[in-house]
Write a protein that holds these residues in place. Structure first.
Motif, PDB file in Angstrom:
ATOM      1  N   CYS A 196       0.824  -1.208   0.000  1.00 17.01           N
ATOM      2  CA  CYS A 196       0.000   0.000   0.000  1.00 17.01           C
ATOM      3  C   CYS A 196       0.858   1.258   0.000  1.00 17.01           C
ATOM      4  O   CYS A 196       2.072   1.217   0.235  1.00 17.01           O
ATOM      5  CB  CYS A 196      -0.922   0.030   1.225  1.00 17.01           C
ATOM      6  N   SER A 198       0.506   5.340   1.533  1.00 20.12           N
ATOM      7  CA  SER A 198      -0.239   6.271   2.379  1.00 20.12           C
ATOM      8  C   SER A 198       0.241   7.686   2.110  1.00 20.12           C
ATOM      9  O   SER A 198       1.334   7.901   1.555  1.00 20.12           O
ATOM     10  CB  SER A 198      -0.058   5.921   3.860  1.00 20.12           C
ATOM     11  N   ARG A 359      -4.728  -1.939   3.559  1.00 19.49           N
ATOM     12  CA  ARG A 359      -5.678  -0.837   3.456  1.00 19.49           C
ATOM     13  C   ARG A 359      -6.286  -0.475   4.805  1.00 19.49           C
ATOM     14  O   ARG A 359      -6.759   0.658   4.992  1.00 19.49           O
ATOM     15  CB  ARG A 359      -6.785  -1.187   2.463  1.00 19.49           C
ATOM     16  N   GLY A 362      -5.011   2.703   6.669  1.00 16.44           N
ATOM     17  CA  GLY A 362      -5.214   4.045   6.151  1.00 16.44           C
ATOM     18  C   GLY A 362      -4.694   4.321   4.762  1.00 16.44           C
ATOM     19  O   GLY A 362      -4.882   5.427   4.240  1.00 16.44           O
ATOM     20  N   GLY A 363      -4.054   3.348   4.131  1.00  8.09           N
ATOM     21  CA  GLY A 363      -3.500   3.568   2.803  1.00  8.09           C
ATOM     22  C   GLY A 363      -4.376   2.981   1.712  1.00  8.09           C
ATOM     23  O   GLY A 363      -5.471   2.455   1.958  1.00  8.09           O
TER      24      GLY A 363
END
Length: 373
Positions: A196, A198, A359, A362-363
């Motif tokens: 991911c 962010s 995820r 927060g990404g």
């Protein structure tokens, strides 16, 4: 000895008595029902760009709700030579203008008419051309990375600068999940949720001035410090810095705003005061209006820092508490954990969804377009 102990007891008693007599101070501005216009944005003079103006309202410090946005307003930009450009309303109180480039030697002002019929005007302001960002430099210190900005104006005309930045970093979950549970069946995962990216957008006011220097040069102006153990530096990190040239009036406005909003926490910090921008109510000159209308360009620069460029730091990934279990298919259907991979004919390696789905931190699992630059 007894006298000393008695004196200490009296001292503590006086502190408790005085402390108990202190009443909380709640100035009228904190609880008053006043709601004033807040204007954010500027007229971008770079070709091919879109200018945006966001309108919202102030709120009481005790109000837990998000600030209200100002919708259905008529927003125009006017030139001193009587040209008028109308901005279109989008979502969230944002009004935009595309396909219009301000003339270098012209001055412009902002006009706002709210749905309630209130009218606001800014002062006429010149077009400010921002010099390029020369470089973003970084170096290791104090178990982290210090990032600085460098710029100059060879024409010796700018002198006042503002910087904004956003950070992006790559990270991974504790385990790479190859399977998922759908309709009580374990199937191969079609979407990868291991890797991911962010993002963080800095909201602070960062200013710099070369006004007192013989040359218009900003050298090694600190922007941000990233701890070496931060997950931001765990794999790959990027920072994009946007630089804007300001007039002296705009610099003074943002400087005052920064002092009363960012330098708080001690008795030596600036006391709260009313901030005066260049936008005013037509009908009531005493009505406060927050914001400063600007016209000009924005210059940006981006750098990347990878883990291999840095000393060895133990990254705080949040993965250290992630445990693995081996469960049968029936248990997986019953408990619905995250599935890592196939273990044997009747069972799978599992963990919590937090430990396999990046995820959930927060990404997003879509790589940014600029990431491989």
């Amino acid at each position: 000895m007894k006298k000393t102990g008695f004196s200490r007891a009296i001292g503590w008693l006086m502190i408790l008595v005085v402390g108990g007599c202190v009443d909380p101070y709640r100035p009228p501005e904190v609880t008053s029902p006043g709601s004033y216009l807040v204007v954010s944005g500027f007229f971008n003079s770079a070709p091919g760009t879109t200018s945006s103006i966001q309108l919202s309202r102030t709120q009481n410090l005790t109000d837990p709700k998000a600030p209200a946005v100002e919708t259905k307003a008529q927003v125009t930009i006017e030139s001193a030579s009587k040209m008028t450009y109308t901005l279109r309303e989008g979502t969230g109180g944002v009004y935009t203008l595309s396909g219009v480039v301000p003339l270098p030697n012209e001055t412009y002002r902002l006009r706002i008419r709210t749905a309630q019929g209130k009218e606001y005007l800014s002062d006429f302001v010149p077009v400010n051309t921002t010099p390029p960002v020369d470089s973003l430099s970084w170096y290791v210190e104090n178990d982290g990375v210090q990032i600085n900005v460098n710029t100059h104006d060879p024409a010796n005309k700018t002198h006042y600068y503002r910087w904004e930045f956003d950070e992006t970093w790559e990270y991974v979950a504790a385990y790479d999940s190859g399977y998922e549970l759908k309709n009580k069946e374990i199937v191969s995962r079609t979407e990868r949720i291991y890797q991911c990216w962010s993002n963080f957008v800095d909201k602070s006011i960062q200013l710099g001035s070369s006004d007192r220097l013989s040359q218009d040069v900003i050298s090694q102006r600190p922007l941000t410090f990233v701890r070496g153990a931060s997950i931001k530096l765990g794999i790959k990190y990027s920072i994009q810095v946007k630089q804007t040239a300001l007039t002296k009036a705009a610099f003074d406005y943002y400087d005052q705003l920064a002092k009363i909003t960012q330098n708080v926490g001690s008795i030596f910090d600036p006391q709260p005061s009313q901030i005066t921008g260049n936008i005013h109510s037509v009908a009531n000159t005493n009505e406060p209006v927050m914001g400063f209308f600007r016209v000009g360009t924005v210059e940006s620069r981006r750098i990347f820092i990878t883990k291999r460029q840095l000393p060895y730091w133990l990254t705080e990934t949040g993965n250290f508490g992630c445990l693995v279990d081996t469960l049968s298919v029936s248990k997986i259907i019953e408990e619905q954990p995250g599935i890592i991979t196939f273990y044997d004919r009747t069972s799978y390696l599992t963990s919590s969804h937090y430990c396999i789905d990046c995820r959930l931190r927060g990404g997003i699992n879509k790589k940014p377009d600029f990431w491989d630059q």
